[in-house]
Motif scaffolding. Structure first.
Motif, PDB file in Angstrom:
ATOM      1  N   ALA A   1     -21.575  31.505  48.802  1.00 52.84           N
ATOM      2  CA  ALA A   1     -20.407  31.368  49.668  1.00 52.84           C
ATOM      3  C   ALA A   1     -19.359  30.464  49.043  1.00 52.84           C
ATOM      4  CB  ALA A   1     -20.825  30.795  51.024  1.00 52.84           C
TER       5      ALA A   1
ATOM      6  N   ALA B   1     -15.013  29.215  50.045  1.00 54.06           N
ATOM      7  CA  ALA B   1     -14.127  29.068  51.195  1.00 54.06           C
ATOM      8  C   ALA B   1     -12.688  29.329  50.771  1.00 54.06           C
ATOM      9  CB  ALA B   1     -14.260  27.664  51.780  1.00 54.06           C
TER      10      ALA B   1
ATOM     11  N   LYS C   1     -10.523  30.381  60.847  1.00 51.44           N
ATOM     12  CA  LYS C   1     -11.962  30.144  60.810  1.00 51.44           C
ATOM     13  C   LYS C   1     -12.644  31.144  61.738  1.00 51.44           C
ATOM     14  CE  LYS C   1     -15.407  26.485  60.851  1.00 51.44           C
ATOM     15  NZ  LYS C   1     -16.519  27.024  61.537  1.00 51.44           N
TER      16      LYS C   1
ATOM     17  N   VAL D   1     -14.368  36.295  57.904  1.00 51.07           N
ATOM     18  CA  VAL D   1     -14.865  36.132  56.549  1.00 51.07           C
ATOM     19  C   VAL D   1     -14.628  37.392  55.726  1.00 51.07           C
ATOM     20  CG1 VAL D   1     -16.597  34.432  57.262  1.00 51.07           C
ATOM     21  CG2 VAL D   1     -17.222  36.854  57.143  1.00 51.07           C
TER      22      VAL D   1
ATOM     23  N   ILE E   1     -23.600  32.362  60.004  1.00 53.36           N
ATOM     24  CA  ILE E   1     -23.707  31.795  58.669  1.00 53.36           C
ATOM     25  C   ILE E   1     -24.089  30.326  58.809  1.00 53.36           C
ATOM     26  CG2 ILE E   1     -22.472  31.332  56.513  1.00 53.36           C
ATOM     27  CD1 ILE E   1     -20.510  33.667  57.764  1.00 53.36           C
TER      28      ILE E   1
ATOM     29  N   TYR F   1     -21.706  27.173  58.900  1.00 56.09           N
ATOM     30  CA  TYR F   1     -20.358  27.659  59.222  1.00 56.09           C
ATOM     31  C   TYR F   1     -20.272  28.097  60.678  1.00 56.09           C
ATOM     32  CZ  TYR F   1     -16.040  30.453  58.695  1.00 56.09           C
ATOM     33  OH  TYR F   1     -14.775  30.980  58.818  1.00 56.09           O
TER      34      TYR F   1
ATOM     35  N   ALA G   1     -19.278  34.440  62.885  1.00 57.82           N
ATOM     36  CA  ALA G   1     -18.113  34.990  62.199  1.00 57.82           C
ATOM     37  C   ALA G   1     -18.097  36.505  62.341  1.00 57.82           C
ATOM     38  CB  ALA G   1     -18.153  34.606  60.718  1.00 57.82           C
TER      39      ALA G   1
ATOM     40  N   LEU H   1     -15.516  32.401  53.155  1.00 59.88           N
ATOM     41  CA  LEU H   1     -15.387  31.917  54.531  1.00 59.88           C
ATOM     42  C   LEU H   1     -13.987  31.361  54.769  1.00 59.88           C
ATOM     43  CD1 LEU H   1     -18.748  29.922  54.609  1.00 59.88           C
ATOM     44  CD2 LEU H   1     -18.388  32.373  55.014  1.00 59.88           C
TER      45      LEU H   1
END
Length: 172
Positions: A88, A90, A110, A113, A128, A131, A134, A150
């Motif tokens: 992952a 971001a 947020k 993804v 996730i 996190y 999502a 993400l």
């Protein structure tokens, strides 16, 4: 005889309460739309999916029972289809070369993804680790195989997350 509760919110409603419900739906992986405080068709559809998932009466309206269930729905999932370990990273709309909208046309935020659709289908609900919930709503040039990107609200949050291996739960 079951107790019937009056709806607190229904389609057409506007305001802070609607924004809060949209936020809770987004945090539990049911809503990818804009957190705009307008109870329209997308919000109603997310509510109906949530109600069905949690075995609530599917009314498309929000009552006290649904709000209570929404507030409890933030923990790790108890039901999922499979788990994939993924690399992952971001990203944000502030990053050079990134736009403000996802592949599906939702404003980047947020809870949305980027995935490889050959590994995780677009539109899939995910959980996730590290996190939260999502929705697979975006793709990316470097997102191939077991990689996931993400979205975060700002660059500082994205940099703090960095790059790491995470467990991705693919939900119903």
């Amino acid at each position: 005889m079951p107790v019937v509760t009056e709806p607190v919110l229904e389609q057409g409603a506007k305001g802070e309460q609607v924004t809060k419900v949209q936020q809770l739906l987004a945090e539990s992986g049911f809503y990818a739309g804009t957190l705009d405080g307008k109870f329209g068709p997308a919000t109603r559809s997310a509510i109906e999916r949530f109600q069905k998932h949690y075995s609530l009466p599917v009314t498309g309206t929000v009552d006290r029972t649904m709000i209570d269930t929404l507030q409890r729905a933030k923990g790790a999932p108890d039901r999922y289809r499979r788990v994939i370990n993924m690399e992952a990273s971001a990203y944000t709309s502030e990053d050079p070369g990134n736009g403000s909208y996802t592949y599906h046309g939702n404003q980047l935020r947020k809870g949305l993804v980027a995935v490889d659709p050959n590994v995780i289908p677009l539109g899939a609900r995910l959980y996730i680790e590290g996190y939260g919930y999502a929705i697979a709503d975006d793709t990316g040039g470097y997102i191939r195989g077991n990689r996931i990107d993400l979205a975060y609200e700002n660059r500082g949050e994205a940099l703090q997350f960095g790059r790491r291996t995470v467990s991705v739960y693919i939900l119903d």
